[in-house]
Design a protein around this motif. Structure first.
Motif, mmCIF file in Angstrom:
data_model
loop_
_atom_site.group_PDB
_atom_site.id
_atom_site.type_symbol
_atom_site.label_atom_id
_atom_site.label_comp_id
_atom_site.label_asym_id
_atom_site.label_seq_id
_atom_site.Cartn_x
_atom_site.Cartn_y
_atom_site.Cartn_z
ATOM 1 N N PHE A 130 71.740 -21.426 -25.504
ATOM 2 C CA PHE A 130 71.679 -22.341 -24.362
ATOM 3 C C PHE A 130 70.248 -22.770 -24.058
ATOM 4 O O PHE A 130 69.286 -22.122 -24.458
ATOM 5 C CB PHE A 130 72.246 -21.646 -23.120
ATOM 6 N N ASN A 149 69.947 -17.718 -21.064
ATOM 7 C CA ASN A 149 71.047 -16.923 -20.529
ATOM 8 C C ASN A 149 71.086 -15.487 -21.047
ATOM 9 O O ASN A 149 72.131 -14.965 -21.398
ATOM 10 C CB ASN A 149 72.389 -17.601 -20.801
ATOM 11 N N LEU A 150 69.924 -14.861 -21.067
ATOM 12 C CA LEU A 150 69.884 -13.444 -21.447
ATOM 13 C C LEU A 150 70.242 -12.599 -20.229
ATOM 14 O O LEU A 150 70.069 -13.033 -19.096
ATOM 15 C CB LEU A 150 68.481 -13.075 -21.923
ATOM 16 N N LEU A 151 70.750 -11.400 -20.494
ATOM 17 C CA LEU A 151 71.023 -10.470 -19.409
ATOM 18 C C LEU A 151 69.684 -9.915 -18.946
ATOM 19 O O LEU A 151 68.978 -9.261 -19.712
ATOM 20 C CB LEU A 151 71.947 -9.355 -19.894
ATOM 21 N N MET A 152 69.330 -10.191 -17.692
ATOM 22 C CA MET A 152 67.991 -9.874 -17.205
ATOM 23 C C MET A 152 67.780 -8.374 -16.987
ATOM 24 O O MET A 152 66.657 -7.909 -16.931
ATOM 25 C CB MET A 152 67.706 -10.619 -15.901
ATOM 26 N N GLN A 153 68.876 -7.634 -16.798
ATOM 27 C CA GLN A 153 68.735 -6.200 -16.539
ATOM 28 C C GLN A 153 68.870 -5.366 -17.807
ATOM 29 O O GLN A 153 68.938 -4.146 -17.754
ATOM 30 C CB GLN A 153 69.761 -5.740 -15.489
ATOM 31 N N ARG A 154 68.946 -6.030 -18.946
ATOM 32 C CA ARG A 154 69.022 -5.307 -20.210
ATOM 33 C C ARG A 154 67.803 -5.657 -21.040
ATOM 34 O O ARG A 154 67.351 -6.803 -20.994
ATOM 35 C CB ARG A 154 70.257 -5.751 -20.992
ATOM 36 N N TYR A 195 61.841 -6.307 -21.678
ATOM 37 C CA TYR A 195 62.877 -6.979 -20.894
ATOM 38 C C TYR A 195 62.647 -8.492 -20.932
ATOM 39 O O TYR A 195 61.500 -8.930 -21.081
ATOM 40 C CB TYR A 195 62.872 -6.454 -19.455
ATOM 41 N N ARG A 201 71.104 -12.536 -30.647
ATOM 42 C CA ARG A 201 72.315 -12.096 -29.958
ATOM 43 C C ARG A 201 73.533 -12.904 -30.433
ATOM 44 O O ARG A 201 74.598 -12.350 -30.684
ATOM 45 C CB ARG A 201 72.122 -12.253 -28.445
ATOM 46 N N GLY A 206 75.088 -19.220 -15.895
ATOM 47 C CA GLY A 206 74.827 -19.355 -17.334
ATOM 48 C C GLY A 206 75.038 -18.049 -18.084
ATOM 49 O O GLY A 206 75.513 -18.042 -19.221
ATOM 50 N N ILE A 207 74.670 -16.934 -17.447
ATOM 51 C CA ILE A 207 74.829 -15.626 -18.097
ATOM 52 C C ILE A 207 76.311 -15.311 -18.274
ATOM 53 O O ILE A 207 76.734 -14.797 -19.309
ATOM 54 C CB ILE A 207 74.116 -14.528 -17.272
ATOM 55 N N GLU A 223 74.158 -6.855 -13.648
ATOM 56 C CA GLU A 223 73.161 -7.880 -13.345
ATOM 57 C C GLU A 223 72.884 -7.968 -11.845
ATOM 58 O O GLU A 223 71.795 -8.349 -11.426
ATOM 59 C CB GLU A 223 73.607 -9.240 -13.876
ATOM 60 N N LYS A 278 64.767 -5.118 -13.419
ATOM 61 C CA LYS A 278 63.936 -5.366 -14.593
ATOM 62 C C LYS A 278 63.353 -6.780 -14.609
ATOM 63 O O LYS A 278 62.743 -7.196 -15.572
ATOM 64 C CB LYS A 278 64.755 -5.153 -15.875
ATOM 65 N N ARG A 279 63.609 -7.542 -13.559
ATOM 66 C CA ARG A 279 63.067 -8.908 -13.533
ATOM 67 C C ARG A 279 61.639 -8.922 -13.013
ATOM 68 O O ARG A 279 60.946 -9.919 -13.102
ATOM 69 C CB ARG A 279 63.929 -9.795 -12.623
#
Lengths: 335, 219
Positions: free
Chosen positions: A94, A98-103, A143, A159, B119-120, B142, B217-218
């Motif tokens: 995209f 759209n990555l998972l921010m907490q991973r 991250y 991914r 989007g996620i 998330e 983690k942001r």
């Protein structure tokens, strides 16, 4: 490329969005075949329906009419749970990554494998392989917030490739990136296409992206396909109005201040990188005005286009055309 | 300053208040968290839109949220007696605390989950994630920092509700403040209990903030 197997066929595809008191036709009568192993571009201005089109391919949007046939499976006939399985063989990236921010990076790449039910050990092994493909092995534990845009898109690509898809859908994948990063991402996509044999579908509003990596292109305008063909063909001889507009993007404003006849000279790689215009001026003994030029030298071959203002008298004009013809340089008059 | 008996009373009050708050918070989340998830999932824009269910739950939540807690406390007494066997003491207060705060928690959870970038979710769908997988592998993880922050707010709200239990003899610091400070004009005891409540609120808020900073983690 016609000897290849069709990977995706869109037959009479249409999509209408319904809201309380109006209908919006996003797509109408789209017929398209994308073959195995090609890089297919879909271009259009924003709002033309190209994003809806790509979402119909993996059924994130259910088409209102028509069919999507993916790898010989008619998606309208499969159950929802089968659709989930099928989506695992269609990766998608995209504009906003759209990555998972907490991973972290590694966990992001493992994510689709977790969904597919792959064991943790195998998933991590596969994730490291992919990190190598996209050149980010040293960022495994970082991250997303710590990465640059280009790096994020690389992670997203890794991914999307995790489940070994047959197709990679790219929705404006380079639109949020600067030109240098765009080029490196496009190079990566080209490599993936070549080395892994994955069919790639590129959605974009930038003709330069299409030129850079696509074999064929479909131009979407006002919910329909306006033109479809080999990229070189469309680039050299755009037929529809929208195709011309996209090919000339950045040139439009010239019309405002020049009323004279213009000529577009196309460098398609058949001419070597030599001073074509200077030679032409010397030989025809008539000066021309360069209104627009966008050329690049790739392996000593000239690619790109130039727009020149033609002299007013017919004889000089004819002489210029004759020169271009004898030198086998494609051109066309622009009004 | 205070006699031994008073100090013991205050100590008991603190323990009772903490007991009620913690137990009620846990039980209220067991009820409110799933409600919040259902509200998000069944929403018009949700991953499995079910408008009828969404509206029914929405209305129930709104009704319970509009009843003032003191009224709910009294109105629920027959039910409380049915569940706990009495309407007095900390255990009896847990019932209205849970029922009064679960709808509030549902809304807190709903707003946290709605913060997750669409989007996620779309990316997860494109990988073939089922709605259940999206809830447990995308939405909840998330939204974790926001859920923790909401958790701190919920605990503080439950704590302040629990103080109202003083009027019905529920025990805890609220009872102390009302019985001694309000009915017997012993302002010093009231002040001390209020000060302790302030400290607990500060502590919960601070703990919440720390947990968020550690988990997000942001940043």
């Amino acid at each position: 490329m016609a000897y290849r197997e069709p990977m995706i066929e869109l037959i009479g595809l249409g999509k209408t969005f319904e809201s309380k008191n109006n209908y919006v036709k996003a797509l109408e009568d789209i017929n398209l075949t994308i073959y195995e192993g090609e890089i297919f571009g879909i271009i259009g201005l924003s709002g033309a329906g190209k994003s809806t089109l790509v979402r119909c391919i993996n059924y994130l949007e259910r088409p209102t009419t028509g069919k999507v046939i993916f790898d010989k499976i008619d998606l309208s006939e499969v159950h929802d749970y089968e659709l989930l399985k099928i989506r695992q063989s269609m990766g998608m990236i995209f504009q906003q990554f759209n990555l998972l921010m907490q991973r972290n990076v590694l966990q992001n790449i493992c994510f689709p494998l977790e969904i597919a039910g792959v064991s943790k050990k195998d998933a991590i092994k596969r994730a490291y392989e992919l990190l190598e493909v996209v050149g980010l092995t040293d960022k495994a534990k970082a991250y997303p917030a710590q990465l640059s845009g280009g790096q994020k898109q690389r992670v997203a690509i890794a991914r999307a490739l995790a489940t070994k898809p047959k197709v990679l859908l790219c929705d404006e994948a380079t639109s949020a990136l600067d030109p240098t990063t765009t080029r490196s991402i496009l190079n990566l996509l080209r490599e993936i296409n070549k080395n892994l044999g994955i069919t790639i579908i590129v959605i974009t509003h930038e003709m330069s992206v299409i030129e850079e990596i696509c074999n064929r292109v479909a131009i979407i305008d006002d919910s329909r396909i306006a033109e479809i063909g080999d990229v070189e063909e469309v680039f050299m001889r755009p037929k529809s109005k929208i195709a011309r507009q996209l090919v000339f993007s950045g040139v439009n404003h010239i019309e405002h201040f020049v009323g004279e006849d213009k000529c577009r000279i196309i460098f398609d790689g058949r001419t070597s990188f030599e001073p074509v215009i200077a030679n032409m001026v010397l030989e025809c003994r008539t000066p021309v005005n360069i209104l627009f030029a966008d050329t690049k030298d790739i392996d000593g071959k000239a690619f790109g286009q130039m727009i020149i203002q033609l002299p007013e008298d017919e004889i000089s004009k004819k002489r210029i055309f004759a020169y271009l013809e004898t030198n086998k340089i494609p051109y066309e008059e622009v009004i | 300053m205070f006699s031994r008996a008073v100090l013991e009373m205050i100590g008991k009050g603190i323990l009772e208040t903490l007991y009620m708050t913690v137990l009620s918070s846990v039980l209220a989340y067991i009820l409110g968290l799933p409600l919040g998830i259902v509200l998000v999932v069944t929403d018009k824009e949700g991953i499995a839109p079910m408008l009828t269910i969404n509206r029914i739950i929405g209305v129930i939540v709104n009704i319970f949220r509009s009843i003032p807690f003191v009224i709910l406390l009294v109105a629920l007494m027959p039910f409380t007696r049915l569940v706990v066997g009495t309407t007095l003491g900390p255990n009896a207060l847990v019932v209205p605390l849970v029922i009064g705060s679960a709808p509030y928690i549902a809304r807190l959870v709903e707003s946290s989950l709605k913060e997750v970038d669409h989007g996620i979710i779309e990316a997860a769908k494109s990988m073939g994630a089922s709605p259940v997988q999206i809830v447990f592998k995308v939405l909840l993880p998330e939204a974790k920092p926001s859920l923790i922050m909401g958790g701190a707010i919920a605990v503080i709200t439950i704590l302040s509700y629990s103080a109202m239990g003083g009027f019905v003899g529920a025990g805890g610091l609220g009872t102390l403040a009302i019985n001694y400070g309000y009915y017997r004009y012993q302002a010093d005891i009231m002040l001390v209990t209020v000060a302790i409540l302030v400290l607990i609120v500060q502590g919960v808020q601070e703990l919440g903030g720390r947990l968020v900073r550690r988990s997000d983690k942001r940043l």
